[in-house]
Write a protein that holds these residues in place. Structure first.
Motif, PDB file in Angstrom:
ATOM      1  N   ALA A  98       0.816  -1.218   0.000  1.00  0.00           N
ATOM      2  CA  ALA A  98       0.000   0.000   0.000  1.00  0.00           C
ATOM      3  C   ALA A  98       0.847   1.264   0.000  1.00  0.00           C
ATOM      4  O   ALA A  98       0.315   2.367  -0.186  1.00  0.00           O
ATOM      5  CB  ALA A  98      -0.927   0.005   1.216  1.00  0.00           C
ATOM      6  N   ALA A  99       2.136   1.134   0.244  1.00  0.00           N
ATOM      7  CA  ALA A  99       3.004   2.309   0.338  1.00  0.00           C
ATOM      8  C   ALA A  99       3.510   2.719  -1.039  1.00  0.00           C
ATOM      9  O   ALA A  99       3.811   1.866  -1.886  1.00  0.00           O
ATOM     10  CB  ALA A  99       4.180   2.016   1.266  1.00  0.00           C
ATOM     11  N   LEU A 100       3.602   4.005  -1.245  1.00  0.00           N
ATOM     12  CA  LEU A 100       4.143   4.550  -2.490  1.00  0.00           C
ATOM     13  C   LEU A 100       5.411   5.330  -2.184  1.00  0.00           C
ATOM     14  O   LEU A 100       5.542   5.917  -1.113  1.00  0.00           O
ATOM     15  CB  LEU A 100       3.106   5.456  -3.165  1.00  0.00           C
ATOM     16  N   PRO A 101       6.355   5.322  -3.141  1.00  0.00           N
ATOM     17  CA  PRO A 101       6.323   4.661  -4.448  1.00  0.00           C
ATOM     18  C   PRO A 101       6.650   3.174  -4.323  1.00  0.00           C
ATOM     19  O   PRO A 101       7.127   2.733  -3.270  1.00  0.00           O
ATOM     20  CB  PRO A 101       7.434   5.397  -5.204  1.00  0.00           C
ATOM     21  N   PRO A 102       6.408   2.384  -5.382  1.00  0.00           N
ATOM     22  CA  PRO A 102       6.820   0.979  -5.352  1.00  0.00           C
ATOM     23  C   PRO A 102       8.333   0.875  -5.149  1.00  0.00           C
ATOM     24  O   PRO A 102       9.103   1.564  -5.812  1.00  0.00           O
ATOM     25  CB  PRO A 102       6.404   0.454  -6.726  1.00  0.00           C
ATOM     26  N   GLY A 103       8.761   0.047  -4.241  1.00  0.00           N
ATOM     27  CA  GLY A 103      10.171  -0.115  -3.929  1.00  0.00           C
ATOM     28  C   GLY A 103      10.341  -0.627  -2.525  1.00  0.00           C
ATOM     29  O   GLY A 103       9.377  -1.028  -1.864  1.00  0.00           O
ATOM     30  N   ASP A 104      11.566  -0.614  -2.031  1.00  0.00           N
ATOM     31  CA  ASP A 104      11.836  -1.073  -0.670  1.00  0.00           C
ATOM     32  C   ASP A 104      11.237  -0.113   0.351  1.00  0.00           C
ATOM     33  O   ASP A 104      11.337   1.109   0.211  1.00  0.00           O
ATOM     34  CB  ASP A 104      13.351  -1.151  -0.424  1.00  0.00           C
ATOM     35  N   ASP A 105      10.647  -0.674   1.402  1.00  0.00           N
ATOM     36  CA  ASP A 105      10.117   0.093   2.523  1.00  0.00           C
ATOM     37  C   ASP A 105      10.744  -0.409   3.812  1.00  0.00           C
ATOM     38  O   ASP A 105      11.154  -1.570   3.918  1.00  0.00           O
ATOM     39  CB  ASP A 105       8.589  -0.076   2.639  1.00  0.00           C
ATOM     40  N   ILE A 106      10.790   0.448   4.819  1.00  0.00           N
ATOM     41  CA  ILE A 106      11.203   0.051   6.152  1.00  0.00           C
ATOM     42  C   ILE A 106       9.943  -0.155   6.987  1.00  0.00           C
ATOM     43  O   ILE A 106       9.160   0.782   7.175  1.00  0.00           O
ATOM     44  CB  ILE A 106      12.122   1.102   6.790  1.00  0.00           C
ATOM     45  N   LEU A 107       9.723  -1.387   7.435  1.00  0.00           N
ATOM     46  CA  LEU A 107       8.557  -1.715   8.240  1.00  0.00           C
ATOM     47  C   LEU A 107       8.887  -1.611   9.724  1.00  0.00           C
ATOM     48  O   LEU A 107      10.053  -1.697  10.117  1.00  0.00           O
ATOM     49  CB  LEU A 107       8.059  -3.130   7.930  1.00  0.00           C
ATOM     50  N   TYR A 108       7.836  -1.466  10.538  1.00  0.00           N
ATOM     51  CA  TYR A 108       8.005  -1.398  11.986  1.00  0.00           C
ATOM     52  C   TYR A 108       7.045  -2.363  12.672  1.00  0.00           C
ATOM     53  O   TYR A 108       5.874  -2.490  12.286  1.00  0.00           O
ATOM     54  CB  TYR A 108       7.718   0.007  12.514  1.00  0.00           C
ATOM     55  N   ALA A 109       7.551  -3.050  13.731  1.00  0.00           N
ATOM     56  CA  ALA A 109       6.702  -3.917  14.545  1.00  0.00           C
ATOM     57  C   ALA A 109       7.312  -4.039  15.933  1.00  0.00           C
ATOM     58  O   ALA A 109       8.474  -3.654  16.163  1.00  0.00           O
ATOM     59  CB  ALA A 109       6.545  -5.290  13.903  1.00  0.00           C
TER      60      ALA A 109
END
Length: 500
Positions: A98-109
């Motif tokens: 769901a995050a833009l732009p398409p590519g690597d994201d840093i997730l948090y948990a």
């Protein structure tokens, strides 16, 4: 298909066969079943003469995968972990569809322990904490996080890239007050670029940061495949330090002669600490040494350096098991090693989380925890070091009360129930070294408590200082009455360290 920016996984050993459509990803070994590229096994890693062989015990691993992105996240790797009281927080490289732009994201948990399960705030799917910033150096990819917290501010150092151009990786910085919502600094520009000392077949550039805060300095270790001191395939770990978290001023670079002042972060990189990609850094107070975790043939090798990165005081250790990329050390908020809750003077926990398989996207995934303890340590033999290690501990006093160590001082607490409210950990046995420290102040039953609008609660102790209290329950447990005062009057008292 979205490809991995910051990972070091490659299907073949040739340096020219770089994974990912960006064309900028350095190769990494395939794990314990493959050959080693960048990273010597423990028995061949160079150590200083007289290096001590540490003893280990309590080997462990999680029963399964501890964290993953939501549906559509094809990979999970490059974690950074923070042991924050009863919560373990983790940020890692993946994708949020769901995050833009398409590519690597840093997730948090977050989770109750490094064994997970890690979930997003409120128990949901881990959200994207940072994504690409179109039009900037990290326009497509944000990956490889390293997070610390200093004086209430979270600092996230990460790899960013705008696309598939060669040597496109650089290191950026974002800050936060909660570790979830981030703002880029330096106008969204990188704080560390490739040095361009030399160009190799490996076109990755600079990235994979690991940061630690020690004695007022921010230490930043990172990969730079263009650094002069890197290996033939670009493997190597370089260090900059500064008292400025943005590294915009007062920068010192580690070279063969030690740290020296440099004009900026773009400086020749001549000394590499370890022949590796994707390493993590931690300061171990109990050993008075740096620890660098990096992958070798059979798991995570931990190599050690003294405070000035001059010699290796201890022989390397191995945390065995399967791996494909990583590791991320479990650290305290400032990047220091966690302290054993039951044996702080004699034991050091070492835990890492790393990707363990190559997934359907031909990229690392399935994050799992592996660990062991360093045992037989005499960490409290040095009194000054003992005060650091025992910070936040409450121990029995010689007069049937409790002694709480806080910010290098001892506060004597009349009630054990109050000490439990204020301490991170409570020991049933008093370490002998505690007899060497004077009592700075005493928290007696019914001690006066003050409250000021916007400033919180505090105990006014017998040394005349006002000690802020983070746990309001301690005031109730102490049988103290609370007096409301103005902020001006609150600030008029000499300040003691915060309790709890």
């Amino acid at each position: 298909m979205r490809e991995v920016l910051g990972g070091m996984l490659a299907a073949v050993l040739a340096v020219t066969a770089l994974a990912g459509c960006t064309g900028s990803v350095p190769p990494q070994a395939e794990g314990s079943q493959g050959g080693v590229i960048g990273g010597a096994p423990p028995e061949t890693t160079t150590t200083s003469p007289g290096a001590v062989q540490l003893q280990t015990g309590s080997p462990r691993e999680s029963p399964g995968v501890v964290a993953a992105g939501g549906p559509g996240a094809p990979y999970n790797y490059g974690p950074t972990l923070m042991s924050d009281g009863a919560t373990t927080r983790m940020w890692w490289c993946s994708q949020d569809p769901a995050a833009l732009p398409p590519g690597d994201d840093i997730l948090y948990a977050q989770a109750g322990s490094p064994d997970g399960p890690f979930t997003g705030p409120g128990g949901g799917v881990p959200p994207a904490a940072l994504s690409g910033n179109p039009g900037q150096f990290d326009g497509v990819h944000a990956c490889d996080p390293s997070v610390i917290r200093v004086d209430g501010t979270y600092y996230l150092y990460y790899t960013g890239a705008a696309g598939d151009h060669a040597l496109g990786n650089s290191i950026g910085l974002a800050t936060s007050t909660d570790g979830i919502t981030w703002q880029r600094v330096n106008g969204g520009r990188p704080i560390v670029d490739p040095a361009h000392d030399t160009h190799r077949d490996n076109l990755y550039g600079a990235g994979q940061p690991a940061v630690v805060y020690l004695d007022g300095w921010f230490y930043l270790m990172f990969t730079d495949t263009t650094g002069l001191g890197a290996g033939w395939n670009g493997a190597g770990q370089f260090v900059l330090r500064s008292t400025d978290p943005t590294f915009a001023s007062g920068v010192e670079a580690l070279g063969e002669a030690g740290f020296a002042a440099v004009a900026s972060t773009v400086t020749p990189r001549t000394k590499s600490l370890v022949d590796a990609f994707s390493a993590d850094l931690m300061w171990i107070d109990a050993l008075d040494a740096w620890a660098i975790a990096h992958e070798t043939a059979d798991g995570t090798t931990v190599t050690f350096w003294d405070r000035d990165f001059v010699r290796s005081p201890y022989r390397p250790l191995l945390i065995p098991g399967a791996w494909r990329e990583g590791p991320g050390l479990v650290r305290q908020p400032d990047g220091h090693a966690p302290v054993s809750a039951t044996d702080p003077c004699g034991r050091v926990p070492l835990d890492v989380v790393r990707a363990t398989v190559t997934g359907e996207a031909n990229a690392p995934t399935d994050l799992r925890r592996f660990g062991l303890d360093i045992v037989g340590v005499d960490a409290c033999a040095d009194p000054q070091r003992a005060l650091t290690i025992l910070d936040g501990f409450a121990v029995p006093s010689p007069v049937r009360t409790m002694d709480l160590v806080v910010s290098g001082q001892v506060v004597r607490v009349d009630r054990r129930s109050v000490a439990r409210e204020l301490a991170d950990h409570v020991l049933d046995r008093r370490p002998d070294v505690m007899d060497r420290f004077p009592v700075a102040a005493r928290l007696e039953s019914g001690t006066r408590a003050l409250a000021a609008d916007g400033l919180g609660l505090g105990f006014l102790l017998d040394d005349g200082r006002l000690y802020p209290v983070r746990e309001p329950g301690a005031v109730t447990a102490n049988g103290s009455s609370t007096e409301d005062v103005t902020p001006a009057r609150w600030r008029g008292f000499p300040a003691g360290p915060a309790l709890g």
